[in-house]
Design an enzyme around this catalytic site. Sequence first.
Site, PDB file in Angstrom:
ATOM      1  N   HIS A  57      -4.673 -10.275   0.890  1.00 52.96           N
ATOM      2  CA  HIS A  57      -5.483 -11.284   0.196  1.00 52.96           C
ATOM      3  C   HIS A  57      -5.327 -12.666   0.837  1.00 52.96           C
ATOM      4  O   HIS A  57      -5.601 -13.680   0.205  1.00 52.96           O
ATOM      5  CB  HIS A  57      -5.077 -11.370  -1.272  1.00 52.96           C
ATOM      6  CG  HIS A  57      -5.083 -10.058  -1.978  1.00 52.96           C
ATOM      7  ND1 HIS A  57      -6.226  -9.305  -2.082  1.00 52.96           N
ATOM      8  CD2 HIS A  57      -4.100  -9.357  -2.591  1.00 52.96           C
ATOM      9  CE1 HIS A  57      -5.932  -8.187  -2.751  1.00 52.96           C
ATOM     10  NE2 HIS A  57      -4.655  -8.189  -3.048  1.00 52.96           N
ATOM     11  N   HIS A 219      -9.151  -5.337  -4.866  1.00 54.93           N
ATOM     12  CA  HIS A 219      -8.647  -4.177  -4.121  1.00 54.93           C
ATOM     13  C   HIS A 219      -9.728  -3.120  -4.017  1.00 54.93           C
ATOM     14  O   HIS A 219      -9.463  -1.952  -3.810  1.00 54.93           O
ATOM     15  CB  HIS A 219      -7.443  -3.547  -4.809  1.00 54.93           C
ATOM     16  CG  HIS A 219      -6.392  -4.528  -5.183  1.00 54.93           C
ATOM     17  ND1 HIS A 219      -6.358  -5.133  -6.407  1.00 54.93           N
ATOM     18  CD2 HIS A 219      -5.355  -5.015  -4.473  1.00 54.93           C
ATOM     19  CE1 HIS A 219      -5.323  -5.959  -6.452  1.00 54.93           C
ATOM     20  NE2 HIS A 219      -4.705  -5.913  -5.289  1.00 54.93           N
TER      21      HIS A 219
END
Lengths: 333, 210
Positions: A57, A219
Site C-alpha cells: 500500500h 486488497h
Amino acid sequence: MKKLINNPENVVREELEGIAIAHPDLVKVHFEPNYIVRADAPIKGKVGIISGGGSGHEPMHGGFVGMGMLDAACPGAVFTSPTPDQMLEATKAVDGGAGVLHIVKNYTGDVMNFEMAADLARAEGIEVESVVIDDDVAVQDSLYTAGRRGVGSTVLAEKLCGAAAEEGRSLKEVADVCRKVKNWGRSMGMALTSCTVPHVGKPTFDLPEDEMEIGIGIHGEPGRTRMKVKPADEIVEMLMEPIINDIPYKAGDEVLLFVNGMGGTPLIELYIVYRKAYEIATKHGLKVVRNLVGPYITSLEMAGTSITMLKMDEDMLKLWDAPVKTPALRWGV
Amino acid sequence: MQIHRDQIVAWLKAYANLLSEKKEYLTELDAAIGDADHGANMDRGFQAVMKKMDELSNQDIGTIFKTVGMTLLSTVGGAGGPLYATFFLQAGMKATGKMELSLAEWSAALEAAVNGVKMRGKAELGDKTMIDALVPAVQALKTAQENGTSLSEALQQCAHAAEEGMKATIPLVARKGRASYLGERSAGHQDPGATSSYYLLQTAADVWSA
C-alpha cells in the site's frame, strides 16, 4: 507476472533496505522484527504514534514516518498483517514516556495482531490506546461482516494525530483526534484493473478489459457492483453519492477532499476525478477547504481511485496545516 | 492412558508435515473466499515451530505449548497467527509443569484453547470460521470423557466432530474475516481455518492412538 523485483520472497526486505538508504535523515529501518522508526525516536515526553499493515500500500505506512506524522510503521508481508512482536518492539522504540497510540485499519488480522501487541506493551508498563479506522462505505452490511474496512481516512488520521502529538498533547487528546477522524471521514474506491501479489504470481481477481469494480477494498476485496467502464464523471458520481449520503454532512460544512490513486492510475486522471468530486461536493453545499491528490494508499499496481471526504473543524485545519516532514508527505518545513 | 510430552512433540511434528503437504490445498480454499495466504502462513509458522523443538527436549507440556504459541505469534501474521497462537498459549496455561496429560486434562486444555480463540476472534458458531470445527470437537471430547470412553476412542470422536463441523462450513455465509465481504458469494466454499483446525485434531487422534 512482470514486475521490477528480484525474488518474490525478498520484496519487503529489499524495499526496506532501499528506504533505509534513501532517507537516513528521516528514518531508521529495524530488521527482525521489521519496523521503520523515526531517526530521532523516542522523543521524550511526546506521545508516540505507530501504525502498520500489510505491505503493498506504499507509501502508507512507512512513507509517513517522520516529524509531524508517525513515529513508527510495521510492514507485514504483502497484503498480510504484521505480527505483534513487530508492533511491540516498535511501541517500545517510540515510547517517550507519554504513551503510544496505535492507529489500526479495520481488517480482522490487523485488529487481532494489534490487540495482542497492545496487551503485551501494557504488560511491560507502556500506556497504549488503539483506534480502529473503518471508513469504507462500500461495505453495506457491516453488522454481518467484519465491518467496514479501513482505507483513505487512515492517511488523514496519521497526519492530524502526528501534528497533535507534536504539539505535546496527551495520549487521550491525540486518540480523541483519531476518533474524530474515524467518525467524520468516509471513503469509497473503485478498480479498473486487478493487481498481482508477488508471491502469488497471478492477478488477485479477474476483471475483463472493458469492466470495472465499484466499491473495492485495498486488497482487491469485492466491491458493490461490477459493470462496464464509464466516463470518469459518472464513476465519480457513483463514488461520491454513497459517501455524501452516509453521514449527514450539512450544507456549509467544511471538508477535506482526498482523491487517492490505487497505484496504477496517473495523476492526470486523478485530477480529472478531483475536478468532478469538487463539483459534486460544492453542489451539495460543502466547502472544500483542503485537499490531497495522489497515490497515498495504494494496492500494488492496481489502476483505480478512491475518494475520501473528511469533515473538518478549526482544530483539525490547524493540525492539517502544521509542518510535516516524512518521505511521502512534506510541507511547512 | 496418558498423553506423554513426547507424544505432544510427535503430534506437532506430524501436524507440521501435514501442513507442508496440504499447503497448496489450504491456499486454494483461501483463494476462493479470502486472500490466498492461509496455507503459506501456517506452513511458515509450523516450520519455525519445528526449529524450536530441539531446544525443548525434556521441557514440560506447558512450556512446549507456550513456545509454540509465541513462535506462531511472530511468524504467521494475518488472522490465523494470533488465533492459533492464542490456542496454544491458553492450552499451555492448563498444562504448566506437566509431563503428561490425562484425558480429562487434555479436554480441559482444549476447552481453554478454544475459548481463547472465541474471545480473540469474537466469532460464534455458524460464522464460517475455525470455531465451527473447534467448538463441536470440544463438546464431543467432553462428552466422551464424561462417559468414560477410552482415550483413543474419545480422540477419534473429537476429530470426527471437527470434520463434520468443517464440512458444515461449506453452505454457510461468512460473517467474520475477509470472506465476510463476499456476502452470499462465500457460500459453497469450505472454510480454510476450519480445515486447518480439523487437521490439527485429526493428527492428534492419529498420533496419540497409535
